[in-house]
Design a protein around this motif. Structure first.
Motif, mmCIF file in Angstrom:
data_model
loop_
_atom_site.group_PDB
_atom_site.id
_atom_site.type_symbol
_atom_site.label_atom_id
_atom_site.label_comp_id
_atom_site.label_asym_id
_atom_site.label_seq_id
_atom_site.Cartn_x
_atom_site.Cartn_y
_atom_site.Cartn_z
ATOM 1 N N UNK A 179 0.860 -1.182 0.000
ATOM 2 C CA UNK A 179 0.000 0.000 0.000
ATOM 3 C C UNK A 179 0.898 1.233 0.000
ATOM 4 N N UNK A 180 0.730 2.081 -0.991
ATOM 5 C CA UNK A 180 1.604 3.234 -1.160
ATOM 6 C C UNK A 180 0.811 4.448 -1.609
ATOM 7 N N UNK A 181 1.433 5.605 -1.470
ATOM 8 C CA UNK A 181 0.924 6.843 -2.057
ATOM 9 C C UNK A 181 1.886 7.258 -3.150
ATOM 10 N N UNK A 182 1.370 7.642 -4.316
ATOM 11 C CA UNK A 182 2.230 8.102 -5.395
ATOM 12 C C UNK A 182 2.910 9.401 -4.976
ATOM 13 N N UNK A 183 4.190 9.597 -5.317
ATOM 14 C CA UNK A 183 4.863 10.847 -4.980
ATOM 15 C C UNK A 183 4.188 12.033 -5.648
ATOM 16 N N UNK A 184 4.269 13.191 -5.018
ATOM 17 C CA UNK A 184 3.591 14.381 -5.521
ATOM 18 C C UNK A 184 4.074 14.792 -6.912
ATOM 19 N N UNK A 185 5.333 14.487 -7.215
ATOM 20 C CA UNK A 185 5.871 14.908 -8.515
ATOM 21 C C UNK A 185 5.650 13.871 -9.615
ATOM 22 N N UNK A 186 4.878 12.806 -9.310
ATOM 23 C CA UNK A 186 4.622 11.787 -10.337
ATOM 24 C C UNK A 186 3.422 12.193 -11.181
ATOM 25 N N UNK A 187 3.252 11.502 -12.312
ATOM 26 C CA UNK A 187 2.127 11.773 -13.208
ATOM 27 C C UNK A 187 0.898 10.937 -12.852
ATOM 28 N N UNK A 188 0.999 10.152 -11.770
ATOM 29 C CA UNK A 188 -0.124 9.295 -11.391
ATOM 30 C C UNK A 188 -1.299 10.138 -10.920
ATOM 31 N N UNK A 189 -2.515 9.733 -11.337
ATOM 32 C CA UNK A 189 -3.709 10.448 -10.890
ATOM 33 C C UNK A 189 -4.171 9.944 -9.525
ATOM 34 N N UNK A 190 -3.522 8.872 -9.048
ATOM 35 C CA UNK A 190 -3.865 8.303 -7.739
ATOM 36 C C UNK A 190 -2.862 8.818 -6.710
ATOM 37 N N UNK A 191 -3.221 9.863 -5.980
ATOM 38 C CA UNK A 191 -2.316 10.439 -5.005
ATOM 39 C C UNK A 191 -2.557 9.896 -3.592
ATOM 40 N N UNK A 192 -3.787 9.451 -3.300
ATOM 41 C CA UNK A 192 -4.078 8.900 -1.986
ATOM 42 C C UNK A 192 -3.538 7.470 -1.891
ATOM 43 N N UNK A 193 -3.312 6.958 -0.669
ATOM 44 C CA UNK A 193 -2.784 5.591 -0.523
ATOM 45 C C UNK A 193 -3.656 4.572 -1.242
ATOM 46 N N UNK A 194 -3.037 3.671 -1.954
ATOM 47 C CA UNK A 194 -3.759 2.642 -2.689
ATOM 48 C C UNK A 194 -2.959 1.355 -2.737
ATOM 49 N N UNK A 195 -3.593 0.273 -3.201
ATOM 50 C CA UNK A 195 -2.929 -1.018 -3.309
ATOM 51 C C UNK A 195 -2.182 -1.116 -4.634
ATOM 52 N N UNK A 196 -0.917 -1.518 -4.548
ATOM 53 C CA UNK A 196 -0.077 -1.662 -5.731
ATOM 54 C C UNK A 196 0.606 -3.029 -5.717
ATOM 55 N N UNK A 197 0.936 -3.500 -6.908
ATOM 56 C CA UNK A 197 1.887 -4.602 -7.039
ATOM 57 C C UNK A 197 3.258 -3.958 -7.215
ATOM 58 N N UNK A 198 4.182 -4.344 -6.361
ATOM 59 C CA UNK A 198 5.544 -3.799 -6.417
ATOM 60 C C UNK A 198 6.465 -4.785 -7.123
ATOM 61 N N UNK A 199 6.993 -4.356 -8.257
ATOM 62 C CA UNK A 199 8.019 -5.116 -8.974
ATOM 63 C C UNK A 199 9.367 -4.517 -8.617
#
Length: 230
Positions: free
Chosen positions: A135-155
């Protein structure tokens, strides 16, 4: 960039072709090697289709898929082409789904693994590939539209090679930037990785230190509540 991707695929094809030559008297091994050759050729065909899609400016077709299947397939091809002085440590724990283009996910895995093992070609070492849930939050400087904490697969793809200084880390995804000698790299491999991950609404973190290897952490947004087909 296209040449870089094709070289990744061809390395696996050549590797399994050579193994087939050495095992002509062992039908079981020959059948296995031929199946891997067919998979490699299919990947090459998919890449050609992707190039045509880019040229027509058509969006890639994203489908529900499990990245662990693609990661395992990519590692099978890699094992036949990397030096024996490099150990591959596989830690696949996630079987969740993401919405993605399979060929593009494969490109990310192969490009990152290729850069990792090339950093260890002269010295040998260990290539670690992990797939976990987080579970992560996308960094503020990323282009991700998901800024709130969400479930990710980490490679996570890590090596024990020469590592990078901060100046190199800051430019590692820049198009045409490369630390390789002339003729050994286009500088487009990691730029392509960055572009693909952004297109899939994910993000990347890089950690490295000179003399202590490097690790690329790629975060893919998970699709929740995927129903299994009956």
């Amino acid at each position: 960039g296209i040449a870089h991707d094709f070289n990744n695929i061809l390395s696996g094809i050549f590797g399994y072709a050579q193994l087939t030559e050495k095992n002509c008297d062992k039908p079981k091994k020959v059948r296995h090697n031929l199946s891997q050759l067919v998979k490699g050729a299919k990947r090459a065909s998919d890449l050609v289709q992707q190039i045509l899609t880019f040229s027509r400016e058509v969006e890639h077709e994203k489908r529900r898929l499990q990245p662990y299947v693609i990661v395992k397939e990519a590692l099978k091809l890699l094992r036949s082409s990397i030096p024996q002085t490099i150990e591959i440590k596989e830690q696949i724990h996630s079987q969740k789904h993401i919405m993605a283009d399979a060929t593009q996910v494969y490109q990310v895995v192969m490009n990152l693994c290729t850069n990792a093992y090339q950093a260890m070609e002269d010295t040998g070492g260990r290539l670690t590939v992990r797939l976990t849930d987080t579970t992560e939050s996308a960094p503020e400087n990323s282009d991700s539209i998901i800024q709130s904490p969400g479930m990710y697969i980490l490679l996570e793809i890590a090596d024990t090679g020469c590592g990078m200084d901060q100046k190199t880390i800051d430019r590692v995804f820049d198009p045409y930037f490369t630390t390789k000698d002339v003729g050994e790299g286009t500088g487009l491999g990691l730029a392509l990785v960055s572009s693909i991950v952004k297109e899939h609404n994910g993000f990347i973190r890089v950690s490295s230190e000179l003399g202590h290897g490097a690790a690329f952490h790629v975060f893919w947004p998970v699709i929740e509540n995927v129903k299994k087909k009956e």
